[in-house]
Structure formats: structure tokens, C-alpha cells
Scaffold this active site. Structure first.
Site, PDB file in Angstrom:
ATOM      1  N   GLU A   1     -12.132 -59.264  50.505  1.00 45.95           N
ATOM      2  CA  GLU A   1     -10.857 -58.944  50.662  1.00 45.95           C
ATOM      3  C   GLU A   1     -10.238 -58.534  49.520  1.00 45.95           C
ATOM      4  OE1 GLU A   1      -9.843 -61.507  54.596  1.00 45.95           O
ATOM      5  OE2 GLU A   1      -9.605 -62.470  52.709  1.00 45.95           O
TER       6      GLU A   1
ATOM      7  N   ASP B   1     -11.875 -59.337  65.146  1.00 47.40           N
ATOM      8  CA  ASP B   1     -12.697 -59.573  66.392  1.00 47.40           C
ATOM      9  C   ASP B   1     -11.300 -60.310  67.179  1.00 47.40           C
ATOM     10  OD1 ASP B   1     -12.362 -62.568  66.198  1.00 47.40           O
ATOM     11  OD2 ASP B   1     -12.573 -62.294  64.032  1.00 47.40           O
TER      12      ASP B   1
END
Length: 253
Positions: free
Chosen positions: A34, A221
């Protein structure tokens, strides 16, 4: 003309909110994926180690920044945020990364910009508190800074399809949620759009030190048990989206 007006508003907001080069901006992600693609954009980079964390200090565009990986979970996020405020004197915080979807309207690669954050795993209901409401606080939600929310929202619309960018509540807990019933509870109880493991801890510390913040989450997800199929494949794509949005906030064009 319709396209020019939002971009002009974004540019003016950027000038006002990011005007001071002496105000250091913290950019935090939970995992290496990230923040890794942010590091090459840091000019005059210095690496500072405090405890077991590395902090990368320098400039991105015209802004002084500190970029770091907090590690996963609320304790890591809280420790890192406290260090950024106390040791680096940061003026504002951007937390960026990936999350699971709580709202059924979201799909992988959609982006949620936090309006507020809540800790879904806090339970003092035996004392009459609502789920997520901790003793000593007036509200169970910690609210993101409106100007930073606008910055992030417009930047996200520049980076990806406008129909894939949302504002909403993000729920945090020390759990990787992969259960549809749990997702439904979190969505219904907190009106949460996304679920992750750090944002509300960052928000609580920022609130306690009166520092403006925003959390940017790209959906990896559905948080419903299918994550082991979706997560590995989408992890880097979604992390890259969050990085691109952060860069667009700092350097609007």
C-alpha cells in the site's frame, strides 16, 4: 463547462488546504503493497527508524510528507499515528489501502472515501452503550475532515471511473471478516460501506490530537468468504489505485 467547474473547485480547495509547505502530511498504509509505489515519488528521502517502524520523510510535489507502513491492526495503526503526530509533528493524515466491501452495492476495485469511522468490534452494550461506542466519547463515530474528504473524492474520480467512487462509513476491527452474516450485521448496524482493520484507530488518535484525517479504501473483496479467491489477485491492483488517488490529491492537474 460541467467538467471544468469540479476541477476548478478541486484546484482551489487544494490551494487552500495544502497551501503551507511547512505543514507535513502523513501518508500511511497498513502493508508494504500500500506504500511501495509511493516511495519513488519522495524527493530528498530520508529513512528514520523509530521502534520497529521505518518512516520515509521528504517531499512529494510541493508538500512535505512522511510515508510509512503501520502494520496490520488497530494497535499498530494507533502507535504509528501517535508517533507521526508526536515525533514528526504532522498536520494532517491520509490513510490509504484496501478493504472488504460491507455494502452490497460495492464491487472489487470500487473506492470508498471515509466520511466517518467506527470500531465494529468494540462491545460495551452490557453498560448500555451502542455497539462500537467506547466509554468517554460522545459518539461511536469518528468523523473525517470535510475538506480532505472532498480532496480525496475528486482525486479518486480523476483516477478511476466516477461511478466507482463512493463516500461513506468505514468499519474497523481486529478481524479479517470472511462471513456473510457478520458482514450484514456490520453493514446494517453501522451503515458501513467498507470493512478493514486500521482506519478507526487512526481516526481516534487523530481526533484526540485534533488532527484532520481521511481514509481512502479500494475494495479488494466482498468480505463474505470469497476473499481467498479475490484477495491475492486484486491486492496489488487495488493498492495501486489507492496510491494513485493519494498522488492525485497531492498534485492535482
Amino acid at each position: 463547462m460541467k467538467k471544468i467547474i469540479p476541477l476548478l473547485a478541486f484546484a482551489l480547495a487544494s490551494c487552500s488546504f495544502f497551501a503551507s509547505a511547512t505543514q507535513t502530511i502523513a501518508i500511511v498504509g497498513a502493508m508494504d503493497a500500500e506504500i511501495t509505489n509511493l516511495l519513488p515519488h519522495i524527493k530528498n528521502k530520508q529513512t528514520i527508524t523509530i521502534g520497529q517502524h521505518r518512516y520515509y520523510q521528504g517531499q512529494i510535489g510541493d508538500h512535505d510528507v512522511v510515508v510509512t507502513r503501520s502494520g496490520v491492526g488497530k494497535v499498530n495503526a494507533a502507535v504509528t499515528t501517535t508517533t507521526l503526530i508526536s515525533e514528526f509533528k504532522v498536520a494532517k493524515l491520509i490513510f490509504t489501502g484496501i478493504a472488504g466491501a460491507a455494502s452490497p452495492q460495492l464491487s472489487p476495485t470500487d473506492v470508498v472515501i471515509s466520511t466517518a469511522l467506527v470500531q465494529h468490534d468494540v462491545d460495551l452494550t452490557v453498560f448500555g452503550n451502542k455497539p462500537g461506542h467506547m466509554d468517554g466519547f460522545d459518539d461511536r463515530y469518528f468523523y473525517a475532515n470535510n475538506e480532505l474528504v472532498t480532496q480525496a473524492f475528486v482525486a479518486a474520480q480523476q483516477v478511476i471511473n466516477q461511478q466507482k467512487v463512493f463516500k461513506g462509513v468505514i468499519a474497523t476491527g481486529d478481524q479479517f471478516i470472511a462471513n456473510k452474516q457478520k458482514v450484514n450485521f456490520i453493514h446494517n448496524e453501522f451503515n458501513a460501506m467498507a470493512i478493514e482493520m486500521e482506519g478507526a484507530a487512526v481516526a481516534q488518535v487523530a481526533f484526540m490530537f485534533n488532527k484532520p484525517f481521511v481514509v481512502i479504501r479500494t475494495i479488494s473483496d466482498k468480505a463474505d468468504g470469497s476473499a481467498h479467491f479475490d484477495y491475492p489477485e486484486l491486492k496489488q491492483i487495488t493498492a495501486d489505485n489507492s496510491v494513485a488517488i493519494t498522488l492525485a490529491m497531492l498534485d492535482p492537474r
